[in-house]
Enzyme design. Sequence first.
Site, PDB file in Angstrom:
ATOM      1  N   ASP A  98       0.853  -1.191   0.000  1.00 53.08           N
ATOM      2  CA  ASP A  98       0.000   0.000   0.000  1.00 53.08           C
ATOM      3  C   ASP A  98       0.888   1.240   0.000  1.00 53.08           C
ATOM      4  OD1 ASP A  98      -2.155  -1.685   0.408  1.00 53.08           O
ATOM      5  OD2 ASP A  98      -1.915  -1.597   2.589  1.00 53.08           O
TER       6      ASP A  98
ATOM      7  N   ASP B 204       2.162  13.065   9.507  1.00 52.72           N
ATOM      8  CA  ASP B 204       1.688  14.466   9.514  1.00 52.72           C
ATOM      9  C   ASP B 204       0.751  14.736   8.333  1.00 52.72           C
ATOM     10  OD1 ASP B 204       3.886  14.227   7.888  1.00 52.72           O
ATOM     11  OD2 ASP B 204       5.023  15.867   8.801  1.00 52.72           O
TER      12      ASP B 204
ATOM     13  N   GLU C 295      -0.903  24.439   8.141  1.00 49.57           N
ATOM     14  CA  GLU C 295       0.542  24.632   8.045  1.00 49.57           C
ATOM     15  C   GLU C 295       1.150  23.696   7.010  1.00 49.57           C
ATOM     16  OE1 GLU C 295       3.999  24.951  11.368  1.00 49.57           O
ATOM     17  OE2 GLU C 295       3.791  23.165  10.172  1.00 49.57           O
ATOM     18  N   GLU C 296       0.499  22.555   6.795  1.00 57.33           N
ATOM     19  CA  GLU C 296       1.033  21.556   5.858  1.00 57.33           C
ATOM     20  C   GLU C 296       0.786  21.894   4.390  1.00 57.33           C
ATOM     21  OE1 GLU C 296       2.935  18.840   5.968  1.00 57.33           O
ATOM     22  OE2 GLU C 296       3.243  19.191   8.092  1.00 57.33           O
TER      23      GLU C 296
ATOM     24  N   ASP D  57      -2.372  23.480  12.630  1.00 63.06           N
ATOM     25  CA  ASP D  57      -1.122  22.758  12.373  1.00 63.06           C
ATOM     26  C   ASP D  57      -1.453  21.307  12.728  1.00 63.06           C
ATOM     27  OD1 ASP D  57       1.352  21.619  12.260  1.00 63.06           O
ATOM     28  OD2 ASP D  57       2.353  23.078  13.541  1.00 63.06           O
TER      29      ASP D  57
ATOM     30  N   LEU E 110       0.048  18.314  12.808  1.00 66.03           N
ATOM     31  CA  LEU E 110       0.904  17.515  13.699  1.00 66.03           C
ATOM     32  C   LEU E 110       2.197  18.291  13.916  1.00 66.03           C
ATOM     33  CD1 LEU E 110       0.038  14.952  14.982  1.00 66.03           C
ATOM     34  CD2 LEU E 110       1.229  13.673  13.221  1.00 66.03           C
ATOM     35  N   ASP E 111       2.221  19.018  15.001  1.00 66.85           N
ATOM     36  CA  ASP E 111       3.388  19.855  15.277  1.00 66.85           C
ATOM     37  C   ASP E 111       4.427  19.061  16.066  1.00 66.85           C
ATOM     38  OD1 ASP E 111       4.640  22.546  15.343  1.00 66.85           O
ATOM     39  OD2 ASP E 111       4.514  22.164  17.486  1.00 66.85           O
TER      40      ASP E 111
ATOM     41  N   GLU F 164       0.495  28.409  15.130  1.00 68.63           N
ATOM     42  CA  GLU F 164       1.151  27.943  16.349  1.00 68.63           C
ATOM     43  C   GLU F 164       1.046  28.985  17.472  1.00 68.63           C
ATOM     44  OE1 GLU F 164       4.356  25.023  14.103  1.00 68.63           O
ATOM     45  OE2 GLU F 164       4.938  27.084  14.401  1.00 68.63           O
TER      46      GLU F 164
HETATM   47  P1  AHM Z   1       7.323  21.883  12.951  1.00 71.65           P
HETATM   48  O1  AHM Z   1       6.099  22.699  12.647  1.00 71.65           O
HETATM   49  O2  AHM Z   1       8.168  21.603  11.766  1.00 71.65           O
HETATM   50  O3  AHM Z   1       6.992  20.656  13.731  1.00 71.65           O
HETATM   51  O4  AHM Z   1       8.262  22.822  13.851  1.00 71.65           O
HETATM   52  C1  AHM Z   1       7.752  23.386  15.015  1.00 71.65           C
HETATM   53  C2  AHM Z   1       8.458  22.805  16.192  1.00 71.65           C
HETATM   54  C3  AHM Z   1       7.862  23.204  17.518  1.00 71.65           C
HETATM   55  O5  AHM Z   1       6.960  22.245  17.955  1.00 71.65           O
HETATM   56  C4  AHM Z   1       9.056  23.275  18.415  1.00 71.65           C
HETATM   57  O6  AHM Z   1       8.855  24.166  19.480  1.00 71.65           O
HETATM   58  C5  AHM Z   1      10.143  23.743  17.503  1.00 71.65           C
HETATM   59  O7  AHM Z   1       9.767  23.354  16.198  1.00 71.65           O
HETATM   60  C6  AHM Z   1      11.468  23.127  17.783  1.00 71.65           C
HETATM   61  O8  AHM Z   1      12.411  23.675  16.921  1.00 71.65           O
HETATM   62  P2  AHM Z   1      13.984  23.494  17.148  1.00 71.65           P
HETATM   63  O9  AHM Z   1      14.303  22.080  16.826  1.00 71.65           O
HETATM   64  O10 AHM Z   1      14.611  24.475  16.219  1.00 71.65           O
HETATM   65  O11 AHM Z   1      14.255  23.838  18.591  1.00 71.65           O
HETATM   66 MG    MG Z   2       4.370  23.192  13.382  1.00 69.29          MG
END
Ligand code: AHM
Ligand code: MG
Length: 330
Positions: A64, A70, A93-94, A115, A117-118, A273
């Site tokens: 599959d 994400d 955000e994606e 966002d 999956l942050d 965010e």
């Molecule tokens: P993402 O949206 O690509 O997941 O990035 C956001 C994340 C936050 O959750 C987190 O606080 C930060 O990036 C961490 O960044 P770094 O690795 O520069 O400290």
């Molecule tokens: Mg994010």
Amino acid sequence: MTHKIISLDEHIIQSQRNLPYATGELSSLLRDIGLAAKIVSREVNKAGLVDIAGRADVENSSGDDVQKLDMLANDLLISCLRNSGECCGIASEEEDNFKPIKTPYKFAKYIVLFDPLDGSSNIDVNVSIGTIFAIYRRRSFEGECTLDDFLQKGADQVAAGYVLYGSSTMLVYTTKQGVNGFTLDPSIGEFCLSHENIQIPKTGKIYSVNQANFNNYPKGAQTYIMHCMNSGYTQRYIGSMVADVHRTLIKGGIFFYPGTTSKPNGKLRLLYECNPLALLIEEAGGLASDGKNRILDIPATKLHQKTPVFMGSPDMVHKAETLILEVDGV
Ligand code: AHM
Ligand code: MG
């Protein structure tokens, strides 16, 4: 003694009764987000079992298509919101094309930004990650929603929240009537009220920042980090904003991501965010600043705008702002 269990859906309906002229549309939208969160939580929890946490362009053992987690979360949320009937537009955000997605319900009142999956660096290694969402009333009066509907300042959010996929799954939300947290009980498949009327402690002892960037931060942020170290605080940094902010909300402390030499506006996105988390922090009695100005008052000019951010216990954010002003000036 048994306690009455209050589910997320019940809580949303009860809160709606406190809002004059509420029509139930926002409640219905929030319930749809709650449903999407349960599905994402199920997928996150089985990410180690089925190989969906890998690259997006590979096939799994059964041949599959393998979808990255994400992207899967993004598709699930878009599909739940598209079908909800309560929102006319979505921005994620994606989605890289800088254009909001229009739903078939072009007369609906609300728009949603999220966002999905942050904490991308934590997805493949079983460390807490989260979903963040912000809801606004559209400001155009007719026709399809426009980009301008999405570029509202954070103070105009009508609701915001996050879902934390951690040791348990929690959904925390506000409709500007306080902040409440719900823990997913997997045995009944319901988010149950577990953290009622969350208040952030006035001060704390934990600072949360990527200290490896120290030499690239402006002098004001460096001075504040030195202040934290000299005050005997503890440093905690998960690298998932939802998890770091959740701990800050519950235990007190400060989370910050300043600008750096190469990225003067830092890394974190204002619309998906910083604004929703800033609303939750403020509703719980905390502060959220870019170092100089209130996050919720920053004019939004583009969907993927970034901003430095300092949020958490009011005394700590205030101290950071004071030092930044002294050292960096206005
Ligand atoms: P993402 O949206 O690509 O997941 O990035 C956001 C994340 C936050 O959750 C987190 O606080 C930060 O990036 C961490 O960044 P770094 O690795 O520069 O400290
Ligand atoms: Mg994010």
